[in-house]
Write a protein that holds these residues in place. Sequence first.
Motif, PDB file in Angstrom:
ATOM      1  N   TRP A  61      -8.935 -62.370 -31.743  1.00  0.00           N
ATOM      2  CA  TRP A  61      -8.969 -62.877 -30.122  1.00  0.00           C
ATOM      3  C   TRP A  61      -8.322 -64.103 -30.402  1.00  0.00           C
ATOM      4  CZ3 TRP A  61      -9.929 -67.268 -27.742  1.00  0.00           C
ATOM      5  CH2 TRP A  61     -10.197 -67.371 -26.556  1.00  0.00           C
TER       6      TRP A  61
ATOM      7  N   PHE B 207       3.413 -81.727 -22.821  1.00  0.00           N
ATOM      8  CA  PHE B 207       2.384 -81.585 -21.573  1.00  0.00           C
ATOM      9  C   PHE B 207       1.041 -81.826 -22.279  1.00  0.00           C
ATOM     10  CE2 PHE B 207       3.754 -77.450 -22.628  1.00  0.00           C
ATOM     11  CZ  PHE B 207       2.787 -76.970 -23.078  1.00  0.00           C
TER      12      PHE B 207
ATOM     13  N   CYS C 184      -0.497 -84.981 -25.781  1.00  0.00           N
ATOM     14  CA  CYS C 184       0.519 -84.202 -26.389  1.00  0.00           C
ATOM     15  C   CYS C 184       1.856 -84.496 -25.948  1.00  0.00           C
ATOM     16  CB  CYS C 184       0.230 -82.946 -26.061  1.00  0.00           C
ATOM     17  SG  CYS C 184      -1.649 -82.391 -26.567  1.00  0.00           S
TER      18      CYS C 184
ATOM     19  N   ILE D  45     -17.772 -70.229 -33.741  1.00  0.00           N
ATOM     20  CA  ILE D  45     -17.865 -70.035 -32.221  1.00  0.00           C
ATOM     21  C   ILE D  45     -17.860 -68.567 -31.786  1.00  0.00           C
ATOM     22  CG2 ILE D  45     -16.174 -72.135 -31.896  1.00  0.00           C
ATOM     23  CD1 ILE D  45     -13.809 -70.407 -32.301  1.00  0.00           C
ATOM     24  N   ASP D  46     -18.500 -67.649 -32.400  1.00  0.00           N
ATOM     25  CA  ASP D  46     -18.475 -66.409 -32.081  1.00  0.00           C
ATOM     26  C   ASP D  46     -17.293 -65.624 -31.668  1.00  0.00           C
ATOM     27  OD1 ASP D  46     -19.793 -63.891 -31.354  1.00  0.00           O
ATOM     28  OD2 ASP D  46     -20.492 -64.524 -29.572  1.00  0.00           O
TER      29      ASP D  46
ATOM     30  N   ASN E  51       0.353 -73.166 -27.229  1.00  0.00           N
ATOM     31  CA  ASN E  51      -0.261 -71.885 -27.265  1.00  0.00           C
ATOM     32  C   ASN E  51       0.963 -70.930 -27.177  1.00  0.00           C
ATOM     33  OD1 ASN E  51      -1.040 -69.308 -26.155  1.00  0.00           O
ATOM     34  ND2 ASN E  51      -2.898 -70.022 -25.475  1.00  0.00           N
TER      35      ASN E  51
ATOM     36  N   ARG F 218       1.690 -68.298 -26.070  1.00  0.00           N
ATOM     37  CA  ARG F 218       1.803 -67.423 -24.746  1.00  0.00           C
ATOM     38  C   ARG F 218       2.485 -68.454 -23.758  1.00  0.00           C
ATOM     39  NH1 ARG F 218      -3.776 -66.499 -23.655  1.00  0.00           N
ATOM     40  NH2 ARG F 218      -3.439 -65.624 -21.635  1.00  0.00           N
ATOM     41  N   ILE F 219       2.014 -69.694 -23.799  1.00  0.00           N
ATOM     42  CA  ILE F 219       2.674 -70.536 -22.949  1.00  0.00           C
ATOM     43  C   ILE F 219       4.201 -70.993 -23.326  1.00  0.00           C
ATOM     44  CG2 ILE F 219       2.981 -73.413 -22.458  1.00  0.00           C
ATOM     45  CD1 ILE F 219      -0.412 -73.188 -22.995  1.00  0.00           C
TER      46      ILE F 219
ATOM     47  N   ARG G 240      -4.877 -64.617 -28.192  1.00  0.00           N
ATOM     48  CA  ARG G 240      -4.880 -65.404 -26.952  1.00  0.00           C
ATOM     49  C   ARG G 240      -4.007 -66.682 -27.271  1.00  0.00           C
ATOM     50  NH1 ARG G 240      -8.135 -64.042 -22.189  1.00  0.00           N
ATOM     51  NH2 ARG G 240      -8.821 -62.071 -22.756  1.00  0.00           N
TER      52      ARG G 240
ATOM     53  N   ILE H  39      -7.934 -74.592 -31.728  1.00  0.00           N
ATOM     54  CA  ILE H  39      -6.853 -74.973 -31.406  1.00  0.00           C
ATOM     55  C   ILE H  39      -6.025 -75.972 -32.047  1.00  0.00           C
ATOM     56  CG2 ILE H  39      -5.832 -76.000 -29.265  1.00  0.00           C
ATOM     57  CD1 ILE H  39      -7.023 -74.316 -27.285  1.00  0.00           C
TER      58      ILE H  39
ATOM     59  N   ARG I 107     -16.171 -73.358 -28.473  1.00  0.00           N
ATOM     60  CA  ARG I 107     -15.270 -72.230 -28.303  1.00  0.00           C
ATOM     61  C   ARG I 107     -14.072 -72.443 -27.810  1.00  0.00           C
ATOM     62  NH1 ARG I 107     -17.405 -67.043 -25.612  1.00  0.00           N
ATOM     63  NH2 ARG I 107     -17.045 -65.715 -27.519  1.00  0.00           N
ATOM     64  N   GLY I 108     -14.020 -73.372 -26.706  1.00  0.00           N
ATOM     65  CA  GLY I 108     -12.665 -73.659 -26.122  1.00  0.00           C
ATOM     66  C   GLY I 108     -11.574 -74.529 -26.861  1.00  0.00           C
TER      67      GLY I 108
ATOM     68  N   MET J 237     -12.098 -79.323 -23.333  1.00  0.00           N
ATOM     69  CA  MET J 237     -11.006 -78.944 -22.385  1.00  0.00           C
ATOM     70  C   MET J 237     -11.307 -77.579 -21.583  1.00  0.00           C
ATOM     71  SD  MET J 237      -7.240 -77.581 -23.632  1.00  0.00           S
ATOM     72  CE  MET J 237      -7.844 -76.370 -24.931  1.00  0.00           C
TER      73      MET J 237
ATOM     74  N   HIS K 101       6.346 -78.296 -26.658  1.00  0.00           N
ATOM     75  CA  HIS K 101       4.891 -78.667 -27.460  1.00  0.00           C
ATOM     76  C   HIS K 101       4.212 -77.439 -27.704  1.00  0.00           C
ATOM     77  CE1 HIS K 101       0.961 -80.085 -28.299  1.00  0.00           C
ATOM     78  NE2 HIS K 101       0.522 -79.770 -27.033  1.00  0.00           N
TER      79      HIS K 101
ATOM     80  N   VAL L 299      -5.465 -75.236 -17.383  1.00  0.00           N
ATOM     81  CA  VAL L 299      -4.433 -76.252 -18.376  1.00  0.00           C
ATOM     82  C   VAL L 299      -3.409 -75.062 -18.655  1.00  0.00           C
ATOM     83  CG1 VAL L 299      -3.949 -77.607 -20.394  1.00  0.00           C
ATOM     84  CG2 VAL L 299      -5.932 -77.870 -19.323  1.00  0.00           C
TER      85      VAL L 299
ATOM     86  N   ILE M  70      -8.756 -82.200 -19.654  1.00  0.00           N
ATOM     87  CA  ILE M  70      -8.826 -82.357 -21.187  1.00  0.00           C
ATOM     88  C   ILE M  70      -9.233 -83.922 -21.122  1.00  0.00           C
ATOM     89  CG2 ILE M  70      -7.617 -82.340 -23.334  1.00  0.00           C
ATOM     90  CD1 ILE M  70      -5.420 -81.002 -21.761  1.00  0.00           C
TER      91      ILE M  70
HETATM   92  N1  COA Z   1     -13.354 -66.524 -28.978  1.00  0.00           N
HETATM   93  C1  COA Z   1     -13.781 -65.486 -28.373  1.00  0.00           C
HETATM   94  N2  COA Z   1     -14.043 -65.422 -26.768  1.00  0.00           N
HETATM   95  C2  COA Z   1     -13.783 -66.423 -26.217  1.00  0.00           C
HETATM   96  C3  COA Z   1     -13.247 -67.780 -26.565  1.00  0.00           C
HETATM   97  C4  COA Z   1     -13.480 -67.591 -28.200  1.00  0.00           C
HETATM   98  N3  COA Z   1     -12.900 -68.677 -28.970  1.00  0.00           N
HETATM   99  N4  COA Z   1     -13.222 -68.637 -25.898  1.00  0.00           N
HETATM  100  C5  COA Z   1     -13.224 -67.960 -24.659  1.00  0.00           C
HETATM  101  N5  COA Z   1     -13.655 -66.678 -24.783  1.00  0.00           N
HETATM  102  C6  COA Z   1     -13.989 -65.597 -23.690  1.00  0.00           C
HETATM  103  C7  COA Z   1     -14.388 -65.967 -22.535  1.00  0.00           C
HETATM  104  O1  COA Z   1     -15.788 -66.300 -22.475  1.00  0.00           O
HETATM  105  C8  COA Z   1     -13.884 -65.060 -21.691  1.00  0.00           C
HETATM  106  O2  COA Z   1     -14.872 -63.932 -21.520  1.00  0.00           O
HETATM  107  P1  COA Z   1     -14.892 -63.161 -20.078  1.00  0.00           P
HETATM  108  O3  COA Z   1     -13.693 -62.544 -19.889  1.00  0.00           O
HETATM  109  O4  COA Z   1     -15.990 -62.027 -20.660  1.00  0.00           O
HETATM  110  O5  COA Z   1     -15.641 -64.290 -19.207  1.00  0.00           O
HETATM  111  C9  COA Z   1     -12.369 -64.517 -22.053  1.00  0.00           C
HETATM  112  O6  COA Z   1     -12.566 -65.110 -23.530  1.00  0.00           O
HETATM  113  C10 COA Z   1     -11.320 -65.205 -21.443  1.00  0.00           C
HETATM  114  O7  COA Z   1     -11.475 -66.917 -21.389  1.00  0.00           O
HETATM  115  P2  COA Z   1     -10.464 -67.889 -20.945  1.00  0.00           P
HETATM  116  O8  COA Z   1     -11.054 -69.335 -21.146  1.00  0.00           O
HETATM  117  O9  COA Z   1     -10.132 -67.404 -19.534  1.00  0.00           O
HETATM  118  O10 COA Z   1      -9.174 -67.469 -21.909  1.00  0.00           O
HETATM  119  P3  COA Z   1      -7.687 -68.001 -21.759  1.00  0.00           P
HETATM  120  O11 COA Z   1      -6.957 -66.370 -21.797  1.00  0.00           O
HETATM  121  O12 COA Z   1      -7.496 -68.826 -20.694  1.00  0.00           O
HETATM  122  O13 COA Z   1      -7.448 -68.483 -23.243  1.00  0.00           O
HETATM  123  C11 COA Z   1      -7.298 -70.660 -24.203  1.00  0.00           C
HETATM  124  C12 COA Z   1      -8.203 -69.593 -23.828  1.00  0.00           C
HETATM  125  C13 COA Z   1      -7.968 -71.929 -24.611  1.00  0.00           C
HETATM  126  C14 COA Z   1      -6.542 -70.023 -25.455  1.00  0.00           C
HETATM  127  C15 COA Z   1      -6.181 -71.010 -23.199  1.00  0.00           C
HETATM  128  O14 COA Z   1      -6.682 -71.246 -21.785  1.00  0.00           O
HETATM  129  C16 COA Z   1      -5.027 -72.035 -23.499  1.00  0.00           C
HETATM  130  O15 COA Z   1      -4.225 -72.029 -24.387  1.00  0.00           O
HETATM  131  N6  COA Z   1      -5.079 -73.158 -22.548  1.00  0.00           N
HETATM  132  C17 COA Z   1      -4.113 -74.377 -22.784  1.00  0.00           C
HETATM  133  C18 COA Z   1      -4.774 -75.038 -24.020  1.00  0.00           C
HETATM  134  C19 COA Z   1      -3.738 -76.014 -23.965  1.00  0.00           C
HETATM  135  O16 COA Z   1      -2.420 -75.953 -24.026  1.00  0.00           O
HETATM  136  N7  COA Z   1      -4.294 -77.164 -24.454  1.00  0.00           N
HETATM  137  C20 COA Z   1      -3.577 -78.303 -24.775  1.00  0.00           C
HETATM  138  C21 COA Z   1      -2.774 -78.930 -23.980  1.00  0.00           C
HETATM  139  S1  COA Z   1      -2.207 -80.267 -24.703  1.00  0.00           S
END
Ligand code: COA
Length: 331
Positions: free
Chosen positions: A42, A317, A122, A36-37, A259, A261-262, A46, A166, A161-162, A219, A256, A224, A199
């Motif tokens: 990171w 949630f 969840c 996922i590069d 994350n 940070r949540i 995050r 997780i 990547r998204g 997702m 739950h 979210v 999601i």
């Molecule tokens: N690795 C490295 N970089 C990544 C990445 C990955 N896996 N996924 C995204 N990025 C990059 C993006 O391209 C973006 O780059 P840019 O700023 O140059 O555009 C940057 O990181 C920020 O992306 P973003 O999607 O805004 O990150 P985020 O702070 O929202 O964190 C999650 C991403 C998924 C960790 C976060 O959104 C999250 O936890 N969401 C809730 C998830 C959740 O609770 N889900 C379940 C509910 S049950």
Amino acid sequence: MATITDATGARHARILGVGGYRPSRVVPNAEIVDAIDSSDEWIRTRSGIVERRWATPEETVQMMSVAASRKALDRAGIDAKQVDCVIVSTVSHLMQTPSVAATIADELGTEHAAAFDISAACAGFCHGISMAADFIRGGSARHVLVIGVERLSDLTDVHDRGTAFIFADGAGAAVVGPSDAPGIGPVVWGSEGDRADLITSKTDWPTAMETGETPYLAMNGNPVFRWASFAMAKIGQEALDRAGITADELDCFVPHQANMRIIDALARSMKLPESVKIARDIAEMGNTSAASIPLALDRMIEEGQATSGETALFIAFGAGLVYAAQVVVVP
Ligand code: COA
């Protein structure tokens, strides 16, 4: 006209015991990042996730559920034959029918317990706890086994990547039974189906069957994240208010594990005092969806962080979007 007899149940309900099952295979961030590069740093920054567990082929939804349930029954001092209802929350049992609850109830040795699966992503474990408490108070059951179980690795695209870093696997179970004092506070729950696309499975089954595309989870993480961090603090506060306790009186916070940070944002918004012990199982387990709260509570009890008789706030949630929160007494 004849009158029929109404069911009468116990005055109160509480969790009598919890148990968890953590799959044997530990998957560190290093194993995921290339596809996922991304980077270990990171992911840690995050999400707070350091590693997660992915089930082996032998660690099926059924197997993990039975293992977690046996532990919960043992801790509760309840024989499987005393269980009248088994509720399983899962979105990753990849067999449409029969319910996995029915075969789990059989393998555990219940005597024809009512058994069914629920789909509340969840938040499913908290939905199950609320239902169990109502069944016991309403007279439909005396002991209810609530299981949250997922094998999300089967539904996770390792190149996405998204989501790839997780989602994870595991099972948690709780035995709920009658109690002399209140042990499960009023549930605050709901849904926002207008945001269901945040999601979701990438395809429905008819499309998957036609095209061969796997219905992986997809997702849109950022909205979210924002929703969970802010809206869910209000739901948690409402659960405290309805249970009649203040944040200062709360002992444990078991949200739950989606994350780190949540988790921190919720604790901050709800102004939880330093004295409240917070579950942070996400670092080692990733997001195990319906299993995350019972797994986290099980760990807090095992490590002596949460003790019997303390109060714990659950906030859950997820996909739907759906949510549920309640205050419980630690078994
Ligand atoms: N690795 C490295 N970089 C990544 C990445 C990955 N896996 N996924 C995204 N990025 C990059 C993006 O391209 C973006 O780059 P840019 O700023 O140059 O555009 C940057 O990181 C920020 O992306 P973003 O999607 O805004 O990150 P985020 O702070 O929202 O964190 C999650 C991403 C998924 C960790 C976060 O959104 C999250 O936890 N969401 C809730 C998830 C959740 O609770 N889900 C379940 C509910 S049950």
